[in-house]
Design an enzyme around this catalytic site. Structure first.
Site, PDB file in Angstrom:
ATOM      1  N   SER B  22      17.301  40.075  -7.889  1.00  0.00           N
ATOM      2  CA  SER B  22      17.278  38.794  -7.180  1.00  0.00           C
ATOM      3  C   SER B  22      16.564  38.908  -5.843  1.00  0.00           C
ATOM      4  CB  SER B  22      18.714  38.327  -6.950  1.00  0.00           C
ATOM      5  OG  SER B  22      18.703  37.088  -6.276  1.00  0.00           O
ATOM      6  N   ASN B 127      26.670  36.308  -6.141  1.00  0.00           N
ATOM      7  CA  ASN B 127      26.260  37.051  -4.961  1.00  0.00           C
ATOM      8  C   ASN B 127      27.377  36.998  -3.923  1.00  0.00           C
ATOM      9  OD1 ASN B 127      24.949  38.272  -2.858  1.00  0.00           O
ATOM     10  ND2 ASN B 127      23.155  36.937  -2.879  1.00  0.00           N
ATOM     11  N   CYS B 130      25.398  39.087   0.088  1.00  0.00           N
ATOM     12  CA  CYS B 130      24.235  38.843   0.939  1.00  0.00           C
ATOM     13  C   CYS B 130      24.627  39.064   2.394  1.00  0.00           C
ATOM     14  CB  CYS B 130      23.690  37.434   0.765  1.00  0.00           C
ATOM     15  SG  CYS B 130      22.273  37.135   1.857  1.00  0.00           S
ATOM     16  N   THR B 193      21.775  45.079  -0.557  1.00  0.00           N
ATOM     17  CA  THR B 193      21.207  45.830   0.571  1.00  0.00           C
ATOM     18  C   THR B 193      22.289  46.270   1.551  1.00  0.00           C
ATOM     19  OG1 THR B 193      20.847  43.729   1.698  1.00  0.00           O
ATOM     20  CG2 THR B 193      18.985  44.650   0.496  1.00  0.00           C
TER      21      THR B 193
END
Lengths: 235, 304
Positions: B22, B127, B130, B193
């Site tokens: 994504s 998600n 994020c 991340t």
């Protein structure tokens, strides 16, 4: 300032003024680096660079015969199809890189070309300019007009500009309809990472790599666009 | 003989083990160069119910062997996604999972309900990881109860496959993995991340306008392999490994560490054909080692 040539026949044949290539090397930094195509002759393209960070320093360390990956031509370039008789090309510093092809295409379109090129000092001026009229300008007055390229430029039916964002903001104040090639950090160059966001006066952002890098000057929110890019990349 | 690279992730049968991560592949319409034959599936750019402008520039900064990004989930909102992109996905020969985001569990649930049954939508990736939004995002992902609540909210609104993308910013990823498994997740994507920061030494302030960003790229790969492995040890559902995969060998590390499939992200920024290159490299490795299918690949997965 250095000029680097690459054998890239497909790009050389199709590149338009204001478009760029994204150059990657192994070994080298992770991300590619975007460069305006300076000239395209035969099978060859050229880019102009200064060693501003670790990535460009590595590109400059390349030797004849080395291979790099060149992705391009990318982005939407200058629109020279509008009806006009005269064009002013305004370049500051490395912004000179977008102009030789603009001059070539403008002449092919039958336009009278005035190229105004500015730099901080005479030493930083690019000597390879091309136009029916050429005006040089330096901030310190060491060559040509003492002042900015924007101040030195005449009015024209079409104004195309490339240089630091601060200079482009000045272009926007004088000629809201000018076409300007903005400078941003860039991730992918192909439209997927959304890293090269350009703030718009109508609100929101779009992508320098895809909708840009050339914009109508009044469409860009110059207050929100970083005026200076720090290239101190330690990658 | 050509090895069989197809895999099953939950109820989703994929023609290969390499998906697009994504936020690195847009809505699948942007990258013109990729050889799509190798693409096993795509996870869309993260979407919210409403359009979002994203963060102010600068949004990215390169770092040693990686990059920081703070895009802020810029996107057109779910209505535009259904109108403009899903109809295109419906004609593609690989599944598209929609990465869904919300500021509350109810918003995630509503997104799932809106997208459930839309032709072209094959499943969801929730998600909860994020790092670049002020509300929701990673804050759901580091609390097992909140992570489970979001998963349940989505699970109760759809029969489609539900994957949950985990944040690495936790002290024990196994706790979150077990919580979302119990809440009905079909698979886990591990990991999103890492939160990072870089300073501009001319301006004496952060290089990103959002101050912090998500670190991706090869710099995070060993960290991501470890966390994907920890997640895989903790649960019975499949784990999809993601984090810094540039080459086939990197993907194989995740597979050997216990992942069923992988996602390639930042590599696509550098090499638009990275997914095909990774897929082909895995096939070459399998052929060289005499493996006929990924079931033959030895895994290192001692159970907790």
């Amino acid at each position: 300032m250095w000029v680097l040539g690459f054998a890239a026949p497909e790009i050389a044949a199709s590149v338009k003024a204001g478009q760029f290539v994204n150059i990657g090397m192994r070994p080298g930094p992770l991300l590619r680096r975007p460069f305006s195509v300076y000239r395209a002759t035969g099978d060859r393209i050229e880019v102009v660079l200064k060693a501003v960070g670790a990535g460009t320093a590595q590109i400059l360390a390349m030797r004849e015969g080395d291979v790099a990956s060149c992705l391009g031509p990318l982005g939407r370039g200058f629109d020279l199809t509008r009806s006009a008789r005269t064009v002013a090309l305004i370049s500051g510093g490395l912004g000179v890189a977008a102009m030789p092809i603009a001059a070539r295409d403008a002449r092919a379109a039958g336009l009278q070309v005035t190229w105004v090129h500015g730099a901080r000092t005479a030493d930083e001026l690019c000597s390879e300019t091309d136009g029916d009229d050429v005006i040089l300008a330096t901030d310190d007055g060491s060559a040509g007009f003492a002042g900015t390229a924007v101040a030195a430029a005449p009015d024209a039916d079409l104004v195309l500009a490339c240089g630091p964002n601060r200079m482009l903001a000045a272009v926007a104040r004088r000629w809201p309809q000018a076409q300007v090639a903005v400078e941003t950090y860039m991730g992918c160059g192909t439209g997927v990472c959304l890293g090269c966001a350009v703030p718009l006066t109508r609100g929101g952002y779009d992508r320098a790599c895809t909708e840009g890098p050339v914009y109508v000057a009044s469409d860009v929110d110059w207050q929100a666009l970083p005026s200076h890019l720090s290239y101190a990349v330690s990658a | 003989m050509t090895p069989n690279l197809s895999v099953e992730v939950g109820r989703l049968r994929l023609r290969g083990p390499v998906l697009a991560a994504s936020g690195t592949f847009g809505y699948g319409t942007e990258v013109p160069l990729l050889e799509r034959r190798a693409l096993a599936g795509m996870v869309s750019k993260g979407i919210f119910l409403k359009p979002r402008a994203g963060t102010a520039p600068p949004r990215i900064a390169e770092t040693p062997a990686g990059m920081l990004n703070a895009i802020g989930l810029q996107g057109p909102g779910v209505d535009a996604l259904i109108r403009d992109f899903a109809p295109q996905w419906a004609g593609w020969d690989f599944p598209v999972l929609v990465n869904i985001n919300g500021e509350s569990a109810a918003e995630y649930g509503e997104l799932a309900a809106r997208l459930d049954g839309v032709p072209g939508v094959a499943g969801f990736e929730i998600n909860i990881s994020c790092p670049n939004v002020d509300q929701g995002g990673m804050y759901f992902g580091n609390d097992p109860r909140a992570a489970a609540a979001v998963t349940e909210a989505v699970r109760s609104r759809t029969k489609l496959p539900v994957w949950v993308k985990l944040t690495p910013m936790v002290s024990d990823i196994g706790v979150i993995a077990r919580a979302v498994e119990a809440a009905g997740a079909d698979a886990l994507s591990a990991v999103n991340t890492f939160v990072g920061m870089s300073m501009d030494l001319n301006a004496y302030q952060p290089r990103l306008s959002f101050r912090t960003g998500g670190l991706s790229g090869p710099a995070i790969r060993p960290l991501a392999v470890h966390l994907a492995h920890q997640a895989a040890r903790a649960v019975d559902i499949p784990v999809v490994g993601v984090g810094g995969i540039m080459r086939a060998e990197d993907a194989l590390e995740f597979l050997v560490a216990g992942c069923r499939a992988v996602q390639v992200g930042t590599a696509t920024f550098v090499n638009p054909n990275a997914i095909a290159d990774v897929h082909d490299g895995i096939a070459a490795f399998m052929a060289a080692r005499g493996f006929e299918s990924l079931d033959d690949l030895p895994r290192y997965l001692p159970r907790d």
